[in-house]
Design an enzyme around this catalytic site. Structure first.
Site, PDB file in Angstrom:
ATOM      1  N   GLY A  93      -6.018  51.596  -2.072  1.00  0.00           N
ATOM      2  CA  GLY A  93      -5.670  50.194  -1.862  1.00  0.00           C
ATOM      3  C   GLY A  93      -6.591  49.496  -0.879  1.00  0.00           C
ATOM      4  O   GLY A  93      -6.560  48.267  -0.750  1.00  0.00           O
ATOM      5  N   ARG A  94      -7.356  50.280  -0.156  1.00  0.00           N
ATOM      6  CA  ARG A  94      -8.279  49.662   0.807  1.00  0.00           C
ATOM      7  C   ARG A  94      -9.520  50.526   1.012  1.00  0.00           C
ATOM      8  O   ARG A  94     -10.215  50.400   2.000  1.00  0.00           O
ATOM      9  CB  ARG A  94      -7.589  49.436   2.137  1.00  0.00           C
ATOM     10  CG  ARG A  94      -7.033  50.697   2.744  1.00  0.00           C
ATOM     11  CD  ARG A  94      -6.703  50.455   4.174  1.00  0.00           C
ATOM     12  NE  ARG A  94      -5.860  51.502   4.692  1.00  0.00           N
ATOM     13  CZ  ARG A  94      -5.550  51.618   5.949  1.00  0.00           C
ATOM     14  NH1 ARG A  94      -6.007  50.761   6.821  1.00  0.00           N
ATOM     15  NH2 ARG A  94      -4.775  52.582   6.358  1.00  0.00           N
ATOM     16  N   ARG A 184      -6.658  64.305  -4.788  1.00  0.00           N
ATOM     17  CA  ARG A 184      -5.430  64.592  -4.039  1.00  0.00           C
ATOM     18  C   ARG A 184      -4.407  65.254  -4.951  1.00  0.00           C
ATOM     19  O   ARG A 184      -4.520  65.160  -6.182  1.00  0.00           O
ATOM     20  CB  ARG A 184      -4.834  63.259  -3.537  1.00  0.00           C
ATOM     21  CG  ARG A 184      -5.821  62.424  -2.747  1.00  0.00           C
ATOM     22  CD  ARG A 184      -5.559  60.927  -2.949  1.00  0.00           C
ATOM     23  NE  ARG A 184      -6.654  60.126  -2.386  1.00  0.00           N
ATOM     24  CZ  ARG A 184      -6.708  59.669  -1.144  1.00  0.00           C
ATOM     25  NH1 ARG A 184      -5.697  59.885  -0.331  1.00  0.00           N
ATOM     26  NH2 ARG A 184      -7.736  58.986  -0.720  1.00  0.00           N
ATOM     27  N   ASP A 253      -0.152  62.382  -1.468  1.00  0.00           N
ATOM     28  CA  ASP A 253      -1.405  61.642  -1.671  1.00  0.00           C
ATOM     29  C   ASP A 253      -2.363  61.882  -0.502  1.00  0.00           C
ATOM     30  O   ASP A 253      -3.514  61.456  -0.568  1.00  0.00           O
ATOM     31  CB  ASP A 253      -1.134  60.135  -1.834  1.00  0.00           C
ATOM     32  CG  ASP A 253      -0.260  59.588  -0.723  1.00  0.00           C
ATOM     33  OD1 ASP A 253       0.810  60.160  -0.468  1.00  0.00           O
ATOM     34  OD2 ASP A 253      -0.651  58.591  -0.092  1.00  0.00           O
ATOM     35  N   ASP A 263      -6.711  61.735   6.049  1.00  0.00           N
ATOM     36  CA  ASP A 263      -5.786  60.695   6.492  1.00  0.00           C
ATOM     37  C   ASP A 263      -5.333  60.911   7.924  1.00  0.00           C
ATOM     38  O   ASP A 263      -4.339  61.570   8.198  1.00  0.00           O
ATOM     39  CB  ASP A 263      -4.588  60.539   5.550  1.00  0.00           C
ATOM     40  CG  ASP A 263      -4.010  59.135   5.693  1.00  0.00           C
ATOM     41  OD1 ASP A 263      -3.960  58.635   6.836  1.00  0.00           O
ATOM     42  OD2 ASP A 263      -3.618  58.535   4.682  1.00  0.00           O
TER      43      ASP A 263
HETATM   44  P1  AMP Z   1      -1.875  55.812   3.708  1.00  0.00           P
HETATM   45  O1  AMP Z   1      -0.652  55.605   4.516  1.00  0.00           O
HETATM   46  O2  AMP Z   1      -3.144  55.435   4.406  1.00  0.00           O
HETATM   47  O3  AMP Z   1      -1.962  57.158   3.103  1.00  0.00           O
HETATM   48  O4  AMP Z   1      -1.793  54.762   2.506  1.00  0.00           O
HETATM   49  C1  AMP Z   1      -0.793  54.829   1.524  1.00  0.00           C
HETATM   50  C2  AMP Z   1      -1.117  53.840   0.418  1.00  0.00           C
HETATM   51  O5  AMP Z   1      -1.131  52.500   0.910  1.00  0.00           O
HETATM   52  C3  AMP Z   1      -2.482  54.034  -0.223  1.00  0.00           C
HETATM   53  O6  AMP Z   1      -2.350  53.704  -1.572  1.00  0.00           O
HETATM   54  C4  AMP Z   1      -3.336  53.049   0.511  1.00  0.00           C
HETATM   55  O7  AMP Z   1      -4.474  52.677  -0.219  1.00  0.00           O
HETATM   56  C5  AMP Z   1      -2.382  51.880   0.681  1.00  0.00           C
HETATM   57  N1  AMP Z   1      -2.742  51.040   1.827  1.00  0.00           N
HETATM   58  C6  AMP Z   1      -2.652  51.358   3.130  1.00  0.00           C
HETATM   59  N2  AMP Z   1      -3.043  50.326   3.912  1.00  0.00           N
HETATM   60  C7  AMP Z   1      -3.415  49.319   3.092  1.00  0.00           C
HETATM   61  C8  AMP Z   1      -3.912  47.994   3.295  1.00  0.00           C
HETATM   62  N3  AMP Z   1      -4.122  47.495   4.498  1.00  0.00           N
HETATM   63  N4  AMP Z   1      -4.188  47.262   2.203  1.00  0.00           N
HETATM   64  C9  AMP Z   1      -3.976  47.748   0.972  1.00  0.00           C
HETATM   65  N5  AMP Z   1      -3.503  48.974   0.714  1.00  0.00           N
HETATM   66  C10 AMP Z   1      -3.215  49.773   1.751  1.00  0.00           C
HETATM   67 MG    MG Z   2      -3.630  58.100   2.555  1.00  0.00          MG
END
Ligand code: AMP
Ligand code: MG
Length: 498
Positions: A93-94, A184, A253, A263
């Site tokens: 997502g980013r 993943r 994930d 992560d």
């Molecule tokens: P994480 O907690 O980093 O493992 O992220 C979990 C999910 O949320 C993943 O699909 C990330 O890509 C998405 N995500 C986390 N932060 C953001 C953000 N600021 N914008 C868009 N997607 C995000």
């Molecule tokens: Mg992650």
């Protein structure tokens, strides 16, 4: 070396997979990229020109403002179990995968920009990352690599010159992350949830070839991959436990098939030993507490096994039996890896098991818990005491004397060591290599983030990264990096910063 002035050329084995594996897109440019840090050693490993990366052109490229001509950046699809609940649609997502580079040892490595803008997986998110989490990931992932723990790496960090809005306005940043791959457990769950058996088969073959090429011709590729992933995770999580590392968000994930740590959101190293330690601000039930990590890895591997069932055997009952059989080996594999590591930490590495060893280890942990001694420095102190006459420059005793209540245990431990036909200096050297003196202390990580975020002062960040590049060698000048936090420095929570 890449010639000065040209961005590196990528390979694109992941982009060659079917279109439903990803969304093809480029990063969203940022207002004013400025360099924070380039990891010279890692750049060299990847055949990149560190001076170019630190230049204006290189900084723009690391921020995603310019794209290597002809390259095929993408955001990967994946699903995942988050805190136990299945989300069929997560994905990058980013983060945007720019492509793959070869290390000097011939390994294929992903280069991904984290915080590079919105993708079709962003849901409500802005696709960006605040500076704090980028610095945390840089510091801790590089420290993990220096500690010898398989980990994604930080090639560079750049500021975007744009604010990111969370509870307050924060400076934005992009991390250039390097990983053996970004496949993943959730990548398999994504296709399993869609009953896309063909995609599962393709992903199994791709992952096996990339990470376990010696098994590429296995009679049952899905099973070979599952068994390899189980072995890699058992070893990885044992390393975390042996260092007091708490990942904080062990969702499926966030577990890689390569066996690298990924992560670094709410992660932290434990100071005072308490097996119930949790740092993540969103982990209310303590699901990902220190003591639960080995069990959670087991649970996550069961999710992987479940996702792979359709490719393990045509007969579903037999497929489930194969999956179960593989997952059932995890406990013993973890225990074996963890026990071997503990023995190295205690200087018992070179001899046979003895029946009393388990009690010796358990009693040490009970003592550490009841006295709340510092996890890292307790073990480090044992290395000094293993051969007091030769400890020399490495002796950190004045830094962290153990409480007197340890004396009876120390006497038992010394008796145990005496029963071994091992040269005491050799043993001590082994213990110094198993017991670091410098870890990324959470209060120092937080202080480095605060200085950079609130005052634009990156000196504490750089000093921390520099110091942690050698976690093993004690130097009395650096005592502030080794000491546990004082009462007023304690940090009890970390935030994902998403
Ligand atoms: P994480 O907690 O980093 O493992 O992220 C979990 C999910 O949320 C993943 O699909 C990330 O890509 C998405 N995500 C986390 N932060 C953001 C953000 N600021 N914008 C868009 N997607 C995000
Ligand atoms: Mg992650």
């Amino acid at each position: 070396m890449t010639s000065t002035g040209t961005p590196p050329t990528f390979e694109h084995s992941f982009a060659d997979l079917p279109e439903r594996f990803y969304q093809a897109l480029t990063p969203t440019p940022v207002a004013a990229p400025t360099p924070i840090r380039v990891n010279r050693a890692l750049a060299e490993y990847l055949g990149l020109d560190a001076d170019w990366l630190a230049s204006e052109a290189g900084t723009a490229w690391l921020a995603g403002n310019t794209i290597t001509p002809g390259s095929r950046p993408l955001a990967a699809a994946y699903a995942g179990h988050q805190f136990g609940s299945f989300n069929p649609q997560l994905g990058d997502g980013r983060a945007i995968l720019l492509g793959e580079l070869q290390g000097t040892d011939g390994r294929r490595m992903d280069l991904q920009l984290k915080g590079a803008g919105r993708t079709s997986w962003s849901r409500g998110g802005d696709g960006r990352s605040p500076l704090g989490p980028v610095l945390r990931e840089y510091i801790v992932s590089e420290a993990m690599a220096a500690l010898g723990v398989p980990s994604t790496r930080a090639l560079a960090a750049v500021s975007t010159g744009e604010p990111v809005y969370r509870e307050r306005s924060l400076p934005g940043a992009v991390l250039a992350r390097v990983a053996a791959s970004h496949i993943r457990i959730g990548s398999f769950e994504f296709f399993a949830a869609r009953k896309d058996r063909e995609a599962l088969e393709i992903l199994v073959r791709y992952t096996l070839e990339r990470h376990y090429p010696e098994l590429a011709d296995a009679a049952n590729p899905g099973l070979a991959l599952l068994e390899s992933a189980i072995r890699a995770q058992a070893s990885l999580v044992s390393r975390w436990q042996l260092l007091g590392f708490i990942h904080g968000v062990m969702n499926t994930d966030n577990m890689l098939l390569s066996g690298e740590t990924i992560d670094y959101g709410p992660c932290a190293f434990m100071d005072a030993f308490n097996p119930d330690t949790v740092f993540s601000s969103i982990d209310h039930g303590g699901r990902y507490a220190y003591r639960n990590q080995p069990g959670i890895a087991h649970w996550n591997l069961a999710c992987l096994a479940q996702a792979l069932v359709p490719v393990l055997h045509e007969d579903s009952e037999q497929a489930v039996a194969l999956a179960q059989g593989a997952v059932d080996t995890y406990g013993d594999q973890f225990l074996e890896a963890h026990t071997a590591g503990l023995k190295a930490k205690l200087g018992l590495k070179l001899v046979e098991d003895r029946p009393e060893d388990a009690a010796l280890i358990e009693d040490l942990y009970s003592l550490m818990a009841s006295e709340a001694t510092d996890f890292t420095l307790t073990f480090r102190r044992l290395a000094d005491l293993a051969s007091p006459d030769t400890a020399g420059d490495q002796d950190c005793g004045e830094l962290y004397p153990l409480p007197q209540s340890f004396d009876p245990w120390l006497a038992r431990w010394r008796d145990r060591l005496a029963a071994e036909p091992v040269d005491s200096q050799e043993r001590q050297e082994g213990m110094y290599r198993a017991n670091p003196v410098f870890i990324p202390r959470n209060h120092l990580v937080e202080a480095a983030i605060a200085a950079a975020t609130d005052e634009g002062d990156f000196a504490p960040f750089h000093a921390l990264v520099d110091r942690l590049a050698d976690p093993w060698t004690w130097s009395s000048e650096d005592r502030s990096f080794a000491l546990p936090p004082g009462p007023e420095q304690q940090v009890y929570q970390t935030f994902c910063g998403t």
